[in-house]
Write an enzyme that holds these catalytic residues in place. Structure first.
Site, short mmCIF file in Angstrom:
data_model
loop_
_atom_site.label_atom_id
_atom_site.label_comp_id
_atom_site.label_asym_id
_atom_site.label_seq_id
_atom_site.Cartn_x
_atom_site.Cartn_y
_atom_site.Cartn_z
CG MET A 77 -1.47 38.67 -3.36
SD MET A 77 -3.12 39.22 -3.84
CE MET A 77 -3.74 37.75 -4.69
CG ASP A 233 -0.53 42.12 -0.71
OD1 ASP A 233 -1.41 41.72 -1.50
OD2 ASP A 233 0.51 42.69 -1.09
#
Length: 489
Positions: A77, A233
């Site tokens: 991210m 994720d």
């Protein structure tokens, strides 16, 4: 079949699942991080694509790609991937564990004083928004060229489909999203010198964002299948181990460390650096405490300190337990820290070394120090009033039974290790693709909790030891923070 892609920090993993949700094939490739200056952490997006192509080339020599019905994406991210009007990458992507933009965080909090209520988060250098303000201040020519800002997995999406799109969970980590309303926040964008035209289109994690371009499909023997929004994720990892209902929680022992709890409403505890993001499914959110260096501490110790194989080291420790009372202490702040300290200048340290300290004592200290940092984050998240009713542990570090038990002992809670936890984000991406293609099936049918392989309960005999050591650990950070290098900015 369904293809799940997880673009991580240290590598990319691609899996293929069958209609029953079982993994039938997988392949991975390593990635490297560049640290050209103190606090900087970058990757070249071209390396992501090269690694992805290598993995897909390997998979194409095996039998399943032609049966893939849809593709889901997951990835690290917060990374700022900047494209010009021709779709060319302007500069290396600035990653989630980059700490250069602390001053810009202060500037943004002053400029948008209700930002915590809107985004659900405190400003941190790891998020995407302050990175763009840093670029505006320090790389004006590059900033002027920006046509699109993409998150890492969405750069792969653009190359695969030609579409600029992202999902709610990943978008929430930019600090440009109104997390409650699930829309881009114009005021936050403007504070960074950006507008809606710079942003990709928003989708829920189980929605179709486009289809695979025909030349890409033919290269690997695929059809022009749909590509699904996917998730950041952590949200994808949660989907991968069946965390879809409020109160379900997980601990992720990956490169970073995450304590993640699902909710059915937006809430925030920004002042303690707890993250409040959208989950990968509609009408779901989640709270997270995040530490920047978790399993990466073990990787660092094995490769750079003792230069030994990680698996062999852990086996030695399991067969030769150390004295937990006299082991040294370890602060795991190799890349600064987020929850609860929000301190990009925090540094790692070993404390309490003597002539009798051996490598296994230090190894235990590394594992314990990560557990202690988790304890800080867990306590901060629980102050929001949200608490997990059950905790699943996932990630590469979760493969160590010793570490899992240590985590249960330090946190004084039961922890479950489930099948497939090491590929959680990739499996979550594949499951989101499956949800998109079979909406008539329930979430529970496609996203069940995998089989429990081992349940760890706290050892009451060691409870007092860890309580005392945690108290000392917390004192060391509070005392050392005053001497961490403040000139670095």
């Amino acid at each position: 079949m369904y293809l799940g892609i997880d673009l991580g920090t240290s590598g990319i993993k691609v899996i293929i699942t069958n209609p029953e949700g079982q993994i039938v094939d997988s392949q991975s490739a390593e990635l490297m991080v560049s640290r050209p200056q103190a606090l900087w952490s970058e990757q070249n997006p071209a390396d992501w694509w090269t690694a992805f192509c290598k993995v897909m080339d390997d998979l194409s020599s095996r039998p399943y790609l032609s049966q893939v019905k849809a593709i889901g994406l997951s990835g690290q991210m917060h990374g700022a991937t900047l494209l010009d009007k021709n779709g060319e990458v302007i500069r290396p992507a600035i990653l989630w564990n980059d700490g250069r933009s602390a001053k810009e965080c202060e500037e943004l909090e002053q400029a948008v004083q209700n930002s915590r209520e809107t985004t659900g988060n405190i400003m941190m250098p790891g998020f995407t928004a302050p990175k763009l303000l840093w670029a505006k201040h320090h790389e004006a020519e590059n900033f002027a060229r920006i046509a699109k800002v993409l998150l890492p997995k969405d750069y792969l999406r653009w190359l695969l489909t030609g579409d600029f799109a992202t999902d709610m969970s990943d978008a929430a980590g930019t600090l440009w999203l109104n997390t409650k309303k699930r829309i881009w926040d114009i005021e936050m964008l403007a504070a960074c010198g950006l507008n809606l035209a710079h942003m990709p289109q928003l989708f829920e994690g189980n929605q179709i964002t486009g289809v695979l371009q025909s030349d890409i499909a033919s290269r690997w023997g695929l059809s022009t299948v749909p590509v699904i929004a996917g998730a950041g994720d952590n949200a994808a990892g949660a989907i991968g181990v069946g965390l879809v209902e409020p109160g379900q929680g997980m601990i992720s022992l990956g490169t970073s460390g995450v304590y993640f709890v699902v909710t059915d409403h937006f809430s925030q505890q920004a002042e303690l650096a707890v993250h409040s993001f959208c989950h990968a499914l509609p009408e779901r959110w989640h709270l997270m405490s995040v530490m920047l260096s978790a399993a990466s501490c073990l990787d660092w110790f094995a490769k750079q300190v003792v230069e030994e194989d990680i698996g062999r080291l852990l086996e030695q420790l399991e067969n030769n337990p150390v004295d937990q009372k006299t082991a040294p202490y370890y602060l795991p702040y190799l890349s600064g820290e987020r929850t609860p300290h929000n301190d990009p200048l925090a540094q790692g340290a070993f404390i309490g070394l003597t002539h009798d300290t051996g490598k296994l004592d230090m190894l235990h200290a590394v594992l314990e120090g990560v557990c202690f940092a988790f304890a800080d984050g867990v306590d901060a998240l629980h102050q929001s009033g949200t608490k997990a009713t059950e905790i699943t542990v996932i990630g590469g570090g979760a493969q160590s039974a010793y570490w899992r038990q240590l985590m249960a002992d330090v946190l004084k809670t039961k922890i479950t290790f489930r099948h497939g936890g090491e590929v959680g984000p990739a499996l979550g991406a594949a499951r989101l693709a499956h949800l998109a293609m079979q909406p008539e099936l329930s979430i529970e049918q496609i996203c069940p909790q995998p089989e429990a392989l081992q349940i760890h309960t706290p050892n009451t005999a060691t409870q007092k030891i860890f309580e005392q050591r945690l108290a000392v650990y917390r004192k060391t950070y509070s005392q050392l923070r005053t001497i961490f290098n403040k000139e670095i900015l």
